[in-house]
Design a protein around this motif. Structure first.
Motif, PDB file in Angstrom:
ATOM      1  N   LEU A   1       6.391  -3.655  -3.618  1.00 29.14           N
ATOM      2  CA  LEU A   1       7.007  -3.200  -4.866  1.00 29.14           C
ATOM      3  C   LEU A   1       7.705  -4.332  -5.606  1.00 29.14           C
ATOM      4  O   LEU A   1       7.831  -4.281  -6.834  1.00 29.14           O
TER       5      LEU A   1
ATOM      6  N   MET B   1       0.872  -4.318  -0.961  1.00 31.79           N
ATOM      7  CA  MET B   1       1.166  -2.964  -0.487  1.00 31.79           C
ATOM      8  C   MET B   1       0.007  -2.423   0.354  1.00 31.79           C
ATOM      9  O   MET B   1       0.228  -1.828   1.410  1.00 31.79           O
TER      10      MET B   1
ATOM     11  N   TYR C   1       5.033  -1.729   3.663  1.00 33.15           N
ATOM     12  CA  TYR C   1       4.244  -1.791   2.434  1.00 33.15           C
ATOM     13  C   TYR C   1       5.125  -1.744   1.188  1.00 33.15           C
ATOM     14  O   TYR C   1       4.735  -2.180   0.113  1.00 33.15           O
ATOM     15  N   LEU C   2       6.345  -1.241   1.347  1.00 34.10           N
ATOM     16  CA  LEU C   2       7.248  -1.161   0.199  1.00 34.10           C
ATOM     17  C   LEU C   2       7.664  -2.537  -0.305  1.00 34.10           C
ATOM     18  O   LEU C   2       8.139  -2.666  -1.435  1.00 34.10           O
TER      19      LEU C   2
ATOM     20  N   PRO D   1       7.744   1.216   7.092  1.00 34.86           N
ATOM     21  CA  PRO D   1       7.313   1.233   5.681  1.00 34.86           C
ATOM     22  C   PRO D   1       7.343  -0.167   5.056  1.00 34.86           C
ATOM     23  O   PRO D   1       7.919  -0.377   3.988  1.00 34.86           O
TER      24      PRO D   1
END
Length: 77
Positions: free
Chosen positions: A57, A40, A53-54, A51
């Motif tokens: 998760l 992330m 970086y998600l 986005p």
């Protein structure tokens, strides 16, 4: 009886194996969670427009699931 000491040894070995398995799952959860956090951070720094970086998760949640299994659902000795 002579067989009782062998049975006690077998039970102790089974307890040790179970404990070692739980510790290995904890370690796997910790490593997987750390990979998720690192991913992330890396993806957050690399591309600020999307986005991406998600995606971190996914391993983070897998690591959390491993921890939840060990602490909530795994058989205890």
């Amino acid at each position: 009886m002579p067989g009782e000491s062998g049975l006690a040894l077998l039970r102790e070995h089974e307890r040790n194996t179970s404990s070692r398995r739980r510790e290995n799952i904890k370690l796997g959860g910790l490593i997987t969670s750390a990979v998720g956090v690192g991913l992330m951070i890396f993806l957050g720094v690399m591309d600020t427009r999307e986005p991406a970086y998600l995606l971190g998760l996914i391993p983070l949640l897998v690591g959390i699931a491993l921890f939840a299994y060990v602490y909530l659902f795994a058989p205890k000795d």
